[in-house]
Design an enzyme around this catalytic site. Sequence first.
Site, PDB file in Angstrom:
ATOM      1  N   LYS A   1      -5.182  62.164  38.821  1.00 58.49           N
ATOM      2  CA  LYS A   1      -4.828  63.320  39.667  1.00 58.49           C
ATOM      3  C   LYS A   1      -5.868  64.422  39.456  1.00 58.49           C
ATOM      4  O   LYS A   1      -7.045  64.109  39.219  1.00 58.49           O
ATOM      5  CB  LYS A   1      -3.392  63.760  39.378  1.00 58.49           C
ATOM      6  CG  LYS A   1      -2.415  62.565  39.471  1.00 58.49           C
ATOM      7  CD  LYS A   1      -0.971  62.931  39.517  1.00 58.49           C
ATOM      8  CE  LYS A   1      -0.149  61.659  39.629  1.00 58.49           C
ATOM      9  NZ  LYS A   1       1.284  61.901  39.819  1.00 58.49           N
TER      10      LYS A   1
ATOM     11  N   HIS B   1      -1.064  58.357  48.652  1.00 56.58           N
ATOM     12  CA  HIS B   1      -0.227  58.778  47.523  1.00 56.58           C
ATOM     13  C   HIS B   1       0.777  59.815  48.017  1.00 56.58           C
ATOM     14  O   HIS B   1       0.477  60.613  48.903  1.00 56.58           O
ATOM     15  CB  HIS B   1      -1.108  59.370  46.415  1.00 56.58           C
ATOM     16  CG  HIS B   1      -0.367  59.577  45.139  1.00 56.58           C
ATOM     17  ND1 HIS B   1       0.468  60.662  44.947  1.00 56.58           N
ATOM     18  CD2 HIS B   1      -0.291  58.839  44.007  1.00 56.58           C
ATOM     19  CE1 HIS B   1       1.009  60.573  43.740  1.00 56.58           C
ATOM     20  NE2 HIS B   1       0.569  59.472  43.155  1.00 56.58           N
TER      21      HIS B   1
ATOM     22  N   ASN C   1      -4.264  56.985  37.396  1.00 63.04           N
ATOM     23  CA  ASN C   1      -4.493  58.012  38.409  1.00 63.04           C
ATOM     24  C   ASN C   1      -4.544  59.350  37.679  1.00 63.04           C
ATOM     25  O   ASN C   1      -3.512  59.875  37.279  1.00 63.04           O
ATOM     26  CB  ASN C   1      -3.366  57.992  39.452  1.00 63.04           C
ATOM     27  CG  ASN C   1      -3.482  59.151  40.436  1.00 63.04           C
ATOM     28  OD1 ASN C   1      -4.494  59.858  40.473  1.00 63.04           O
ATOM     29  ND2 ASN C   1      -2.437  59.351  41.235  1.00 63.04           N
TER      30      ASN C   1
ATOM     31  N   GLY D   1       6.075  61.785  37.714  1.00 64.47           N
ATOM     32  CA  GLY D   1       5.942  62.971  36.881  1.00 64.47           C
ATOM     33  C   GLY D   1       7.264  63.542  36.399  1.00 64.47           C
ATOM     34  O   GLY D   1       7.300  64.637  35.843  1.00 64.47           O
TER      35      GLY D   1
ATOM     36  N   GLU E   1       1.684  62.504  46.885  1.00 63.26           N
ATOM     37  CA  GLU E   1       1.207  63.890  46.814  1.00 63.26           C
ATOM     38  C   GLU E   1       0.287  64.209  47.985  1.00 63.26           C
ATOM     39  O   GLU E   1       0.222  65.363  48.439  1.00 63.26           O
ATOM     40  CB  GLU E   1       0.528  64.121  45.448  1.00 63.26           C
ATOM     41  CG  GLU E   1       1.569  64.153  44.323  1.00 63.26           C
ATOM     42  CD  GLU E   1       1.077  63.670  42.979  1.00 63.26           C
ATOM     43  OE1 GLU E   1      -0.137  63.627  42.740  1.00 63.26           O
ATOM     44  OE2 GLU E   1       1.951  63.327  42.149  1.00 63.26           O
TER      45      GLU E   1
ATOM     46  N   SER F   1       6.339  57.490  36.139  1.00 62.70           N
ATOM     47  CA  SER F   1       6.796  57.657  34.753  1.00 62.70           C
ATOM     48  C   SER F   1       6.683  56.377  33.928  1.00 62.70           C
ATOM     49  O   SER F   1       7.527  56.124  33.056  1.00 62.70           O
ATOM     50  CB  SER F   1       8.223  58.214  34.717  1.00 62.70           C
ATOM     51  OG  SER F   1       8.254  59.513  35.282  1.00 62.70           O
TER      52      SER F   1
ATOM     53  N   GLU G   1       5.762  53.654  44.503  1.00 67.35           N
ATOM     54  CA  GLU G   1       5.956  54.831  43.656  1.00 67.35           C
ATOM     55  C   GLU G   1       7.107  55.663  44.208  1.00 67.35           C
ATOM     56  O   GLU G   1       6.901  56.493  45.123  1.00 67.35           O
ATOM     57  CB  GLU G   1       4.687  55.687  43.629  1.00 67.35           C
ATOM     58  CG  GLU G   1       3.494  54.985  43.028  1.00 67.35           C
ATOM     59  CD  GLU G   1       2.490  55.980  42.449  1.00 67.35           C
ATOM     60  OE1 GLU G   1       2.129  55.812  41.276  1.00 67.35           O
ATOM     61  OE2 GLU G   1       2.103  56.926  43.155  1.00 67.35           O
TER      62      GLU G   1
HETATM   63  P1  13P Z   1       3.351  59.624  36.485  1.00 67.82           P
HETATM   64  O1  13P Z   1       2.982  58.350  35.783  1.00 67.82           O
HETATM   65  O2  13P Z   1       2.822  60.844  35.835  1.00 67.82           O
HETATM   66  O3  13P Z   1       4.810  59.675  36.804  1.00 67.82           O
HETATM   67  O4  13P Z   1       2.585  59.578  37.922  1.00 67.82           O
HETATM   68  C1  13P Z   1       2.710  58.438  38.700  1.00 67.82           C
HETATM   69  C2  13P Z   1       1.753  58.530  39.811  1.00 67.82           C
HETATM   70  O5  13P Z   1       1.902  59.337  40.712  1.00 67.82           O
HETATM   71  C3  13P Z   1       0.586  57.639  39.779  1.00 67.82           C
HETATM   72  O6  13P Z   1      -0.075  57.623  41.002  1.00 67.82           O
END
Ligand code: 13P
Length: 251
Positions: free
Chosen positions: A12, A96, A10, A174, A98, A212, A168
């Site tokens: 982002k 997601h 992903n 993150g 976010e 992560s 997640e």
């Molecule tokens: P990270 O791997 O950067 O923690 O992000 C996970 C994520 O949100 C994947 O959709």
Amino acid sequence: MLSTKLVVGNWKMHGRLSDNAALLAAIAAGLPPGDAVRVGVCVPFPYLAQAQAVLAATPIQWGAQDVSAHLQGAYTGEVSASMAAEFGATFALIGHSERRTCHAECDDAVAAKTLRALDAGLTPVVCVGETDAQREAGLTEAVVGAQLRAVLAALSAEQVARIVVAYEPVWAIGSGKSASVAQAQQVHAFLRSVLAETSAAAAGVALLYGGSVNPDNAAELFGAADIDGGLIGGASLKAADFLAVCAAACA
Ligand code: 13P
């Protein structure tokens, strides 16, 4: 546990044409041989055409990070599932955290988007996860169970069998602080049981862990009984790290 693991990047809101070209070429060149792992990358909408052009001749699949809950019409700024499908997308991330947080996406919207993705022939990767405060309050299963059930209630058994679910935990995204294998496995087993309530086929839905994941923890996470692969954020932006995570999925 699925025999072939699925690893989806992903990106982002990261990327630029020149960097993407180098990243995709490096991933394609370094992919583990054969079909030991299924790999995808979910890119920002403007880069779907680039992903299609670069990856069409490779085993790597690509996808979007969201789709509209609407079919078409006066929805300025939105992108429909069928538009993503026109660029050869296989996946669409749906719900997601976010999106849920920054765009107030509720469970109903997540269910509607999942249906739109399925109707367009995409594989929705439905994301669920609890916040730190919810985990501390002992609400993890209640939260992820409600998020998943809201989607399952809108789908037929045949449609459920075509989704992917990603767990997640919001606190692990993150943050550099992955869930432990035991924490992730416990939630995955619970999600598997919720899926199994709908049909026998649903119990075979791929369950990805995200939050992560990196080259150091991937093999251990992917070794858990109910973890069928990963949804990778930061580590999907560096070819060496993403390839190491993909290799860990072949073990
Ligand atoms: P990270 O791997 O950067 O923690 O992000 C996970 C994520 O949100 C994947 O959709």
